[in-house]
Design a protein around this motif. Structure first.
Motif: not given
Length: 84
Positions: A1-29
């Motif tokens: 990962m390049a310096e200054g680049e924000v790590r992003q993640y995808w999140v899915r739940n057991d109902r089949g919905t997927t969100w992303g890419p999201l940053t950690a603070p956005t996931i928390e919110l």
């Protein structure tokens, strides 16, 4: 990962919905607001998902009850418990 680049993640739940890419603070919110509910899995690439306890860099974003099965006892004992 390049310096200054924000790590992003995808999140899915057991109902089949997927969100992303999201940053950690956005996931928390989204979790805190109730937008993401149910059992959750996380991914770095949007293709291969695993339970949140397998991602040490964002593990604390997820309430312990959403970590999923298989978390080592050593992690469970040191993990902060989310307030009710």
């Amino acid at each position: 990962m390049a310096e200054g680049e924000v790590r992003q993640y995808w999140v899915r739940n057991d109902r089949g919905t997927t969100w992303g890419p999201l940053t950690a603070p956005t996931i928390e919110l989204l979790i805190d607001s109730g937008a993401i509910q149910g059992r959750i899995q996380v991914s770095n690439d949007g293709l291969q998902f695993a339970f949140p306890w397998r991602f040490p860099e964002v593990r604390d974003v997820f309430p312990r009850e959403l970590w999923g099965d298989g978390a080592p006892a050593s992690l469970l004992q040191s993990a902060p418990v989310a307030p009710p």
